[in-house]
Design a protein around this motif. Structure first.
Motif, mmCIF file in Angstrom:
data_model
loop_
_atom_site.group_PDB
_atom_site.id
_atom_site.type_symbol
_atom_site.label_atom_id
_atom_site.label_comp_id
_atom_site.label_asym_id
_atom_site.label_seq_id
_atom_site.Cartn_x
_atom_site.Cartn_y
_atom_site.Cartn_z
ATOM 1 N N PHE A 81 0.870 -1.614 -0.090
ATOM 2 C CA PHE A 81 -0.065 0.389 -0.437
ATOM 3 C C PHE A 81 0.616 0.914 -0.132
ATOM 4 C CE2 PHE A 81 -2.526 -3.334 1.931
ATOM 5 C CZ PHE A 81 -3.328 -3.407 2.103
ATOM 6 N N GLN A 82 0.055 2.185 -0.393
ATOM 7 C CA GLN A 82 0.715 3.409 -0.265
ATOM 8 C C GLN A 82 1.815 3.855 1.163
ATOM 9 O OE1 GLN A 82 -1.780 6.687 -1.604
ATOM 10 N NE2 GLN A 82 -0.540 8.400 -0.422
ATOM 11 N N SER A 83 0.852 3.377 2.672
ATOM 12 C CA SER A 83 1.238 3.491 3.956
ATOM 13 C C SER A 83 2.375 2.475 4.449
ATOM 14 C CB SER A 83 0.410 4.102 4.547
ATOM 15 O OG SER A 83 -0.386 2.575 4.703
ATOM 16 N N TYR A 84 3.175 2.261 4.150
ATOM 17 C CA TYR A 84 3.795 1.855 4.774
ATOM 18 C C TYR A 84 3.043 -0.125 5.833
ATOM 19 C CZ TYR A 84 6.387 5.069 3.677
ATOM 20 O OH TYR A 84 7.230 6.383 2.633
ATOM 21 N N ALA A 85 2.607 0.464 6.630
ATOM 22 C CA ALA A 85 1.979 0.167 7.465
ATOM 23 C C ALA A 85 2.828 -1.061 8.425
ATOM 24 C CB ALA A 85 0.854 -0.683 6.855
ATOM 25 N N LEU A 86 3.599 -0.507 8.866
ATOM 26 C CA LEU A 86 4.445 -1.499 9.626
ATOM 27 C C LEU A 86 4.396 -1.089 11.203
ATOM 28 C CD1 LEU A 86 7.964 -0.225 7.660
ATOM 29 C CD2 LEU A 86 6.464 -2.670 7.224
ATOM 30 N N TYR A 87 4.692 -2.269 12.046
ATOM 31 C CA TYR A 87 4.793 -1.937 13.279
ATOM 32 C C TYR A 87 5.811 -2.006 13.946
ATOM 33 C CZ TYR A 87 1.392 -6.169 13.037
ATOM 34 O OH TYR A 87 -0.117 -6.201 12.094
ATOM 35 N N GLN A 140 9.604 1.762 2.658
ATOM 36 C CA GLN A 140 8.854 0.799 1.986
ATOM 37 C C GLN A 140 9.159 -0.663 1.137
ATOM 38 O OE1 GLN A 140 5.777 0.271 0.451
ATOM 39 N NE2 GLN A 140 6.099 2.071 -0.367
ATOM 40 N N ARG A 141 11.041 -0.750 1.460
ATOM 41 C CA ARG A 141 11.307 -1.583 0.832
ATOM 42 C C ARG A 141 10.614 -2.738 1.576
ATOM 43 N NH1 ARG A 141 17.478 -1.134 -0.391
ATOM 44 N NH2 ARG A 141 16.721 0.982 0.565
ATOM 45 N N VAL A 142 11.029 -2.470 3.339
ATOM 46 C CA VAL A 142 10.597 -3.440 4.195
ATOM 47 C C VAL A 142 8.670 -3.789 3.763
ATOM 48 C CG1 VAL A 142 10.064 -3.813 6.766
ATOM 49 C CG2 VAL A 142 12.515 -2.361 5.787
ATOM 50 N N ALA A 143 8.140 -2.929 3.408
ATOM 51 C CA ALA A 143 6.909 -3.376 3.405
ATOM 52 C C ALA A 143 6.748 -4.503 1.970
ATOM 53 C CB ALA A 143 6.613 -1.905 2.924
ATOM 54 N N ILE A 144 7.622 -3.962 1.051
ATOM 55 C CA ILE A 144 7.589 -4.552 -0.059
ATOM 56 C C ILE A 144 8.461 -6.531 0.253
ATOM 57 C CG2 ILE A 144 8.643 -5.460 -1.804
ATOM 58 C CD1 ILE A 144 8.950 -2.272 -2.658
ATOM 59 N N GLY A 145 9.622 -6.599 1.160
ATOM 60 C CA GLY A 145 9.879 -7.911 1.910
ATOM 61 C C GLY A 145 8.948 -8.558 2.209
ATOM 62 N N ARG A 146 7.802 -7.540 3.709
ATOM 63 C CA ARG A 146 7.057 -8.549 3.920
ATOM 64 C C ARG A 146 5.634 -9.057 3.045
ATOM 65 N NH1 ARG A 146 3.822 -4.343 7.420
ATOM 66 N NH2 ARG A 146 3.175 -3.255 5.544
ATOM 67 N N ASN A 163 3.864 8.513 -1.403
ATOM 68 C CA ASN A 163 4.899 9.186 0.132
ATOM 69 C C ASN A 163 6.661 9.425 -0.224
ATOM 70 O OD1 ASN A 163 2.212 9.297 0.757
ATOM 71 N ND2 ASN A 163 2.789 7.450 2.430
ATOM 72 N N LEU A 164 6.878 8.834 -1.573
ATOM 73 C CA LEU A 164 8.350 10.116 -1.446
ATOM 74 C C LEU A 164 8.853 10.843 -1.900
ATOM 75 C CD1 LEU A 164 9.410 6.249 -2.075
ATOM 76 C CD2 LEU A 164 9.128 6.870 0.243
ATOM 77 N N VAL A 170 12.770 7.849 -7.514
ATOM 78 C CA VAL A 170 13.565 7.307 -8.813
ATOM 79 C C VAL A 170 13.847 5.928 -8.557
ATOM 80 C CG1 VAL A 170 15.618 8.177 -10.472
ATOM 81 C CG2 VAL A 170 13.877 9.716 -10.369
ATOM 82 N N GLU A 171 14.182 5.576 -7.237
ATOM 83 C CA GLU A 171 15.598 4.814 -7.008
ATOM 84 C C GLU A 171 14.899 3.241 -6.554
ATOM 85 O OE1 GLU A 171 17.625 3.223 -2.862
ATOM 86 O OE2 GLU A 171 17.567 5.560 -3.016
ATOM 87 N N MET A 172 13.524 3.774 -6.096
ATOM 88 C CA MET A 172 11.983 2.485 -6.006
ATOM 89 C C MET A 172 11.604 1.938 -6.808
ATOM 90 S SD MET A 172 12.655 2.216 -2.836
ATOM 91 C CE MET A 172 10.969 0.735 -3.080
#
Length: 348
Positions: A81-87, A140-146, A163-164, A170-172
């Motif tokens: 998602f747009q928000s990372y939603a990480l704990y 965002q990479r952590v969210a993708i890794g999840r 949100n970046l 560009v990097e993502m």
């Protein structure tokens, strides 16, 4: 493994229909991007595929299996998602492995999958950190890794980069493209940013008020838009659209000079990409106008030219423009011409 088929999909909210009988086949391993203006239904369509929105009518199949009524957990898909939603209280490692832990997977399996996802996403040095200690791109990479550790059939991305800041986007973009090449999984990506769509997609689905305006490769949509909506939406700066009269082998732009171009049927709109226009002396092009603004971008410059009959048009030149605001110039067509009939359909 990741083929997805939509058959006459509809979505109603009460008496309002937001998705209007869509048919779409997404091939296994394909990267498909949904684009369109706000309110066109792209996020709603993605959520219907993921099972987060109920399908009002029609059918959805994944690898030939009807999943129209299946809950999200049974579809084998993973959403970012747009928000990372990480704990916030968990480490990166625990965030990435949480879904496997709740599913009762052995610790050795969780660690192996998290380590592999971290290797792919270059997160190995951050596994013991907490989200607050990471940059936006790293989160965002952590969210993708999840999502990767779940080993999904397909990935669904809902505007993940919005949100970046510009540099991180560009990097993502590069990271997501590399991830697709590495994993070879089906990916469906929603964005309003056409640069993301053009650079990431195998095919782009352009949505217009709940319908599909056109499906094609980035090059097909740019060079051969099927209608006026796609022509105006795809491309930055946008295509110049002028009123015209076109028939036979003659096209007359509003307030301009005649152009020689074949018209299979009467044309009422003329489309010209900014890079297919050039500055010439007054009286030598198809239109004359006054330079209003010059935007210098280093490798390119954009001249915004005010014309009496055709309004404002954009001319793209390499390097620095020679004209200055207030100069009177002529504008000539140097490349592809796009013609549209009274119904907004492209004339080939």
């Amino acid at each position: 493994m990741g083929a997805i088929e939509l058959r006459e999909i509809e979505k109603w909210f009460g008496d309002v229909q937001v998705i209007k009988g869509l048919d779409l086949a997404i091939r296994d391993g394909e990267f498909v991007v949904f684009v369109g203006p706000s309110g066109c239904g792209k996020s709603t369509l993605l959520r219907m595929i993921g099972g987060l929105e109920e399908i009002s009518r029609g059918a959805l199949a994944i690898d030939g299996r009807d999943v129209t009524s299946d809950p999200p957990a049974k579809r084998g898909l993973s959403m970012v998602f747009q928000s990372y939603a990480l704990y916030p209280h968990m480490s990166v490692r625990d965030n990435m492995g949480f879904s496997l832990k709740t599913a009762g997977a052995p610790k050795a399996e969780i660690d192996a999958k998290v380590d592999e996802a971290a290797r792919i996403l270059k997160l190995g040095d951050y596994l013991e950190r907490r989200p607050k200690d990471l940059s936006g791109g790293q989160r965002q990479r952590v969210a993708i890794g999840r999502s990767i550790v779940r080993d999904p059939t397909a990935f669904l991305f809902d505007e993940p980069l919005s949100n970046l800041d510009a540099a991180l986007r560009v990097e993502m973009r590069y990271e997501i493209a590399r991830l697709h090449r590495t994993l070879g999984r089906t990916m469906i990506y929603v964005t309003h940013d056409q640069v993301e769509a053009m650079t990431l997609a195998d095919r782009i689905v352009v949505l217009e008020f709940g319908t599909i305006a056109q499906v094609g490769t980035p090059r097909e949509l740019y060079e051969e838009p099927a209608n006026l909506f796609v022509a105006e939406f795809i491309g930055s700066p946008a295509m110049n659209i002028l009123d015209c009269r076109g028939e036979g082998n003659r096209v007359l732009p509003a307030g301009g000079r005649e152009m020689r171009h074949a018209c299979a049927r009467p044309a009422v709109k003329l489309g010209l990409r900014p890079e297919h226009l050039a500055q010439v002396a007054v009286g030598e092009g198809i239109l004359d106008g006054t330079v209003d603004v010059v935007e210098y971008l280093g490798s390119d410059s954009f001249m915004l030219v005010e014309t009496e009959e055709a309004g404002r048009i954009t001319v793209r030149t390499q390097g620095a423009a020679t004209a200055r605001p207030g100069d009177r110039i002529g504008v000539a067509s140097t490349g592809d011409v796009h013609l549209f009939d009274a119904d907004g359909l492209a004339i080939r």
